[in-house]
Design an enzyme around this catalytic site. Structure first.
Site, mmCIF file in Angstrom:
data_model
loop_
_atom_site.group_PDB
_atom_site.id
_atom_site.type_symbol
_atom_site.label_atom_id
_atom_site.label_comp_id
_atom_site.label_asym_id
_atom_site.label_seq_id
_atom_site.Cartn_x
_atom_site.Cartn_y
_atom_site.Cartn_z
ATOM 1 N N SER A 1 -36.893 -35.363 25.293
ATOM 2 C CA SER A 1 -36.270 -35.623 26.570
ATOM 3 C C SER A 1 -36.618 -34.567 27.870
ATOM 4 O O SER A 1 -36.080 -34.861 28.644
ATOM 5 C CB SER A 1 -34.649 -35.611 26.391
ATOM 6 N N GLY B 1 -41.598 -37.851 22.116
ATOM 7 C CA GLY B 1 -40.418 -37.909 21.570
ATOM 8 C C GLY B 1 -39.626 -36.632 21.829
ATOM 9 O O GLY B 1 -38.726 -35.995 21.102
ATOM 10 N N CYS C 1 -32.187 -12.159 8.768
ATOM 11 C CA CYS C 1 -30.806 -11.553 8.770
ATOM 12 C C CYS C 1 -30.827 -11.009 10.314
ATOM 13 O O CYS C 1 -31.923 -10.405 10.698
ATOM 14 C CB CYS C 1 -30.872 -10.187 7.883
ATOM 15 N N GLN D 1 -40.991 -28.517 19.311
ATOM 16 C CA GLN D 1 -39.731 -28.044 19.415
ATOM 17 C C GLN D 1 -38.777 -27.968 18.111
ATOM 18 O O GLN D 1 -37.605 -27.313 18.222
ATOM 19 C CB GLN D 1 -39.192 -28.807 20.609
ATOM 20 N N ASN D 2 -39.190 -28.669 17.424
ATOM 21 C CA ASN D 2 -38.419 -29.001 16.041
ATOM 22 C C ASN D 2 -38.864 -27.887 15.170
ATOM 23 O O ASN D 2 -39.831 -27.192 15.088
ATOM 24 C CB ASN D 2 -39.413 -30.391 15.352
ATOM 25 N N GLU E 1 -37.662 -44.163 25.754
ATOM 26 C CA GLU E 1 -37.292 -44.461 26.959
ATOM 27 C C GLU E 1 -37.844 -43.281 28.051
ATOM 28 O O GLU E 1 -38.400 -42.281 27.629
ATOM 29 C CB GLU E 1 -35.463 -44.075 27.108
ATOM 30 N N CYS F 1 -28.209 -6.122 3.034
ATOM 31 C CA CYS F 1 -27.679 -5.191 4.172
ATOM 32 C C CYS F 1 -26.208 -5.485 4.634
ATOM 33 O O CYS F 1 -25.620 -4.530 5.447
ATOM 34 C CB CYS F 1 -28.645 -4.837 5.151
ATOM 35 N N HIS G 1 -39.693 -23.259 18.570
ATOM 36 C CA HIS G 1 -38.103 -22.848 18.448
ATOM 37 C C HIS G 1 -37.916 -22.230 16.882
ATOM 38 O O HIS G 1 -36.888 -22.451 16.409
ATOM 39 C CB HIS G 1 -37.114 -24.181 18.682
#
Ligand code: APR
Length: 263
Positions: free
Chosen positions: A196, A194, A134, A108-109, A222, A157, A126
């Site tokens: 959530s 790592g 652009c 996701q990083n 956690e 542009c 992501h």
């Protein structure tokens, strides 16, 4: 009432054995794996969303409406990204792939640290903040040609330029979505490191893996909303400390017993 799963804690050495026995394995990583590279995560104390409201800084609508404002956060993130280097957790996953024990990383990083660590199969779920695109014509522009200092950069542009990352309100790149689903639905073990697991559709991928019979290992400081519902084994502690221990044990075992069992 969702049944509460019996999640077991696991240490790096035991995880190494699990990894050898359950192949192919796939990693799903989030911001927590890059914290030890100096990039704050989003939702921990001191995380990015404590200082920048994601509704004002991380949606595509906010970017279109107030590009200069959103670029103040993007400039700050970019300064961290350009000086960040892979930490031992990124290097450990690259070593597992090289040893034939990790089929790929779905990340996701957007910090490019898995690629910089040597991982070859990386799904940029992501996007990648080292690329710039652009909004109007879709042209990719290298960082070198951009001047961030004097406000939001624009394309020849006339269109707005943004990092090639997925803002809230934008779709996951179709190719990344397909690759991620292929990996999640064909693995015997998913290493969720790592994250959530708060943000969809990335947070659905462990469920896809579980639906196809995979074991779920979570590696975090956690527990998360996955832990009680889906996770089979929990590796507690900083990824940068724990994953080199997994790799050491795996490689010691490989020396002692030969290649891993294929599922
Ligand atoms: N080792 C392991 N886990 C860690 C570490 C560490 N050193 N440091 C933090 N963590 C854990 C935190 O406990 C938390 O559970 O990493 C997780 C990070 O969670 P988030 O900050 O929510 O980041 P992430 O899950 O990647 O966010 C998903 O949300 O804002 C969007 O697009 C953004 O990709 C991001 C997505």
């Amino acid at each position: 009432m969702v049944p509460v799963k019996k999640m077991q804690t696991i240490d790096p050495e035991k995880l190494a054995e699990l990894l050898r026995r359950h192949q192919p394995a796939v990693a799903l990583t989030g911001a927590g794996i890059s914290v030890e590279s100096g990039i704050p995560d989003f939702r921990s104390r001191g995380g990015l969303w404590e200082r920048f409201d994601p509704m004002e800084y991380a949606t595509i609508q906010a970017f279109r409406r107030h590009p200069a404002k959103v670029w103040t956060m993007l400039r700050e993130m970019d300064a961290l990204l350009v000086q960040a280097r892979p930490n031992p957790a990124h290097l450990a996953l690259a070593a597992l792939e090289a040893a034939g024990l990790l089929a790929g990383v779905i990340t996701q990083n957007v910090d490019n640290l898995h690629q910089a660590a040597g991982s070859r199969k990386v799904v940029e779920y992501h996007g990648n903040a080292h690329r710039f695109v652009c909004l109007a014509c879709g042209r990719l522009t290298p960082r070198e040609g951009l001047d961030f200092a004097s406000g939001p950069p624009s394309c020849d542009c006339g269109g707005l330029i943004k990092p090639d990352v997925v803002f809230f309100g934008e779709p996951i790149p179709p190719a990344a979505q397909k690759e991620a689903l292929d990996l999640a639905s064909s693995c015997a073990l998913m290493l969720v490191i790592g994250t959530s697991a708060e943000v969809a559709p990335a947070s659905y991928l462990p469920f896809t893996a579980k639906d196809h019979g995979a074991l779920i290992v979570e590696s975090n400081l956690e527990t998360t909303n996955l832990s009680r519902r889906l996770t089979d084994y929990f590796l507690s502690g900083p990824a940068g400390r724990q994953w080199p221990r997994v790799v050491k044990k795996v490689l010691d075992e490989a020396d002692a017993h030969g290649p891993a069992d294929r599922a």
